[in-house]
Design a protein around this motif. Structure first.
Motif, PDB file in Angstrom:
ATOM      1  N   ARG A  62       0.799  -1.226   0.000  1.00 64.70           N
ATOM      2  CA  ARG A  62       0.000   0.000   0.000  1.00 64.70           C
ATOM      3  C   ARG A  62       0.831   1.274   0.000  1.00 64.70           C
ATOM      4  O   ARG A  62       0.283   2.350  -0.278  1.00 64.70           O
ATOM      5  CB  ARG A  62      -0.927   0.001   1.229  1.00 64.70           C
ATOM      6  CG  ARG A  62      -1.845  -1.210   1.336  1.00 64.70           C
ATOM      7  CD  ARG A  62      -2.965  -1.161   0.316  1.00 64.70           C
ATOM      8  NE  ARG A  62      -3.846  -0.041   0.557  1.00 64.70           N
ATOM      9  CZ  ARG A  62      -4.846  -0.065   1.443  1.00 64.70           C
ATOM     10  NH1 ARG A  62      -5.079  -1.150   2.167  1.00 64.70           N
ATOM     11  NH2 ARG A  62      -5.611   0.995   1.599  1.00 64.70           N
ATOM     12  N   VAL A  63       2.100   1.175   0.353  1.00 63.93           N
ATOM     13  CA  VAL A  63       2.966   2.353   0.326  1.00 63.93           C
ATOM     14  C   VAL A  63       3.725   2.348  -0.991  1.00 63.93           C
ATOM     15  O   VAL A  63       4.526   1.446  -1.253  1.00 63.93           O
ATOM     16  CB  VAL A  63       3.973   2.346   1.515  1.00 63.93           C
ATOM     17  CG1 VAL A  63       4.941   3.519   1.387  1.00 63.93           C
ATOM     18  CG2 VAL A  63       3.221   2.434   2.837  1.00 63.93           C
ATOM     19  N   ARG A 151      15.647  15.363  10.379  1.00 62.23           N
ATOM     20  CA  ARG A 151      14.825  14.301   9.822  1.00 62.23           C
ATOM     21  C   ARG A 151      15.065  14.080   8.329  1.00 62.23           C
ATOM     22  O   ARG A 151      14.832  12.986   7.810  1.00 62.23           O
ATOM     23  CB  ARG A 151      13.339  14.571  10.060  1.00 62.23           C
ATOM     24  CG  ARG A 151      12.764  15.772   9.343  1.00 62.23           C
ATOM     25  CD  ARG A 151      11.240  15.758   9.382  1.00 62.23           C
ATOM     26  NE  ARG A 151      10.712  14.614   8.661  1.00 62.23           N
ATOM     27  CZ  ARG A 151       9.410  14.360   8.534  1.00 62.23           C
ATOM     28  NH1 ARG A 151       8.521  15.152   9.093  1.00 62.23           N
ATOM     29  NH2 ARG A 151       9.013  13.317   7.851  1.00 62.23           N
ATOM     30  N   GLU A 152      15.539  15.111   7.610  1.00 62.23           N
ATOM     31  CA  GLU A 152      15.780  14.962   6.166  1.00 62.23           C
ATOM     32  C   GLU A 152      16.862  13.921   5.881  1.00 62.23           C
ATOM     33  O   GLU A 152      16.938  13.396   4.773  1.00 62.23           O
ATOM     34  CB  GLU A 152      16.180  16.308   5.560  1.00 62.23           C
ATOM     35  CG  GLU A 152      15.100  17.367   5.635  1.00 62.23           C
ATOM     36  CD  GLU A 152      13.812  16.950   4.917  1.00 62.23           C
ATOM     37  OE1 GLU A 152      13.921  16.370   3.816  1.00 62.23           O
ATOM     38  OE2 GLU A 152      12.718  17.197   5.453  1.00 62.23           O
ATOM     39  N   LEU A 159       8.107  12.080   2.478  1.00 60.62           N
ATOM     40  CA  LEU A 159       7.518  10.774   2.743  1.00 60.62           C
ATOM     41  C   LEU A 159       6.225  10.860   3.551  1.00 60.62           C
ATOM     42  O   LEU A 159       5.467   9.896   3.607  1.00 60.62           O
ATOM     43  CB  LEU A 159       8.523   9.891   3.496  1.00 60.62           C
ATOM     44  CG  LEU A 159       9.747   9.427   2.720  1.00 60.62           C
ATOM     45  CD1 LEU A 159      10.660   8.592   3.612  1.00 60.62           C
ATOM     46  CD2 LEU A 159       9.345   8.616   1.496  1.00 60.62           C
ATOM     47  N   ASP A 160       5.971  12.011   4.160  1.00 60.35           N
ATOM     48  CA  ASP A 160       4.776  12.140   5.000  1.00 60.35           C
ATOM     49  C   ASP A 160       3.489  11.909   4.225  1.00 60.35           C
ATOM     50  O   ASP A 160       2.488  11.452   4.781  1.00 60.35           O
ATOM     51  CB  ASP A 160       4.730  13.526   5.656  1.00 60.35           C
ATOM     52  CG  ASP A 160       5.790  13.686   6.744  1.00 60.35           C
ATOM     53  OD1 ASP A 160       6.317  12.650   7.211  1.00 60.35           O
ATOM     54  OD2 ASP A 160       6.089  14.833   7.119  1.00 60.35           O
ATOM     55  N   SER A 165       1.630   8.041   9.588  1.00 62.53           N
ATOM     56  CA  SER A 165       2.336   8.156  10.869  1.00 62.53           C
ATOM     57  C   SER A 165       2.157   6.908  11.726  1.00 62.53           C
ATOM     58  O   SER A 165       3.073   6.520  12.451  1.00 62.53           O
ATOM     59  CB  SER A 165       1.849   9.396  11.625  1.00 62.53           C
ATOM     60  OG  SER A 165       0.467   9.315  11.894  1.00 62.53           O
ATOM     61  N   TRP A 166       0.981   6.254  11.649  1.00 61.29           N
ATOM     62  CA  TRP A 166       0.778   5.050  12.465  1.00 61.29           C
ATOM     63  C   TRP A 166       1.744   3.948  12.049  1.00 61.29           C
ATOM     64  O   TRP A 166       2.273   3.212  12.881  1.00 61.29           O
ATOM     65  CB  TRP A 166      -0.671   4.559  12.376  1.00 61.29           C
ATOM     66  CG  TRP A 166      -1.097   4.029  11.029  1.00 61.29           C
ATOM     67  CD1 TRP A 166      -1.761   4.702  10.051  1.00 61.29           C
ATOM     68  CD2 TRP A 166      -0.872   2.698  10.512  1.00 61.29           C
ATOM     69  NE1 TRP A 166      -1.961   3.894   8.952  1.00 61.29           N
ATOM     70  CE2 TRP A 166      -1.435   2.657   9.211  1.00 61.29           C
ATOM     71  CE3 TRP A 166      -0.256   1.546  11.015  1.00 61.29           C
ATOM     72  CZ2 TRP A 166      -1.407   1.508   8.412  1.00 61.29           C
ATOM     73  CZ3 TRP A 166      -0.218   0.401  10.217  1.00 61.29           C
ATOM     74  CH2 TRP A 166      -0.784   0.389   8.938  1.00 61.29           C
TER      75      TRP A 166
END
Length: 275
Positions: A62-63, A151-152, A159-160, A165-166
């Motif tokens: 799904r991603v 975070r980069e 990617l968000d 997030s879950w």
């Protein structure tokens, strides 16, 4: 020649001590293998196996990468697929471990004992000690430390939109939390340190080799942080990755010995009485 009264008293005292130790072990095993503790352990393994299995499915099917990539960028993203990420390999490892642990709950042996005849139990204990616990904590701590720094370098904001997030917490946070819960609900004897660390280091070294294979064929490092580091810092970073994995192994071994210290003392006393 008859025994003296002192010898008789010592014999009976030793016998009573052995019986008391056996009785405490029986009580411990009864509490550990039955009732609320039994169901808690089963629930932890069932929840973990189901969660990580679904996480693998969602992550893999799904991603998806954005469809507007150029041919060169698409090759870089496609080569090695999801299997080039330690995060994805780790969640597969956790799903396998908790499934084995669940099967052991159903068909194996969970008693507090020095020696087990259950192959499921032996496999569960070794996989947890050498792979599941240290790799889960390596992934969790490394990811969140780099994420908070920049975070980069580990999880770009782009990617968000494609990585919920879950799922991020399932693969980067829950892996460690459920390993800790497992440690507190499963009595286990760690393997010899040589055996455990050999398996532990072999796993992470194979992954580093795999990183270089992906780099060779795709022309790009899997993680952006490896792109920006100069050569000597890049290999220092990879060496620290190996070292940190060993530290996580030793941490698991230490915490396990502290959590289950009373049970280890009983087993030691029982063994001493049998000698």
């Amino acid at each position: 020649m008859g025994k003296s009264k002192k010898q008789v008293r010592e014999f009976h005292a030793a016998k009573e001590a052995a019986e008391a130790t056996d009785s405490r072990l029986d009580t411990c095993n009864d509490a550990y293998t039955n009732g609320a503790f039994k169901y808690l352990r089963f629930l932890v393994h069932l929840l973990a196996a189901a969660q990580f299995s679904y996480g693998i499915y969602y992550h893999y099917f799904r991603v998806h990468w954005p469809t507007d990539l150029q041919d060169e960028d698409e090759l870089k993203a496609r080569w090695g697929g999801k299997f080039k990420y330690l995060t994805f390999l780790n969640v597969i490892l956790q799903a396998i471990y908790h499934t084995v642990a669940l099967l052991n709950d159903l068909f194996g042996d969970n008693r507090v004992t020095g020696v087990t005849k259950s192959r499921l139990r032996s496999a569960r204990d070794y996989v947890f000690a050498a792979f599941a616990f240290p790799v889960a904590h390596n992934v969790c701590l490394s990811f969140w430390v780099i994420y908070m720094w920049d975070r980069e370098l580990i999880f770009p904001t782009a990617l968000d939109t494609i990585f919920p997030s879950w799922l991020n917490h399932v693969v980067h946070t829950n892996v460690a939390l459920l390993a800790i819960m497992d440690l507190f609900t499963c009595f286990r004897r760690y393997p010899s340190r040589l055996s455990g660390i050999t398996g532990n280091v072999s796993f992470i070294l194979l992954y580093i080799i795999w990183l270089h294979i992906v780099r060779y064929f795709s022309g790009e490092w899997v993680y952006p942080i490896l792109e920006v580091l100069p050569l000597y810092l890049r290999y220092l970073f990879l060496a620290l990755l190996v070292g940190f994995n060993i530290v996580c192994y030793l941490l698991g071994e230490f915490v396990n010995s502290v959590v289950w210290e009373p049970e280890f003392k009983l087993l030691k006393q029982q063994k001493a009485k049998q000698c």
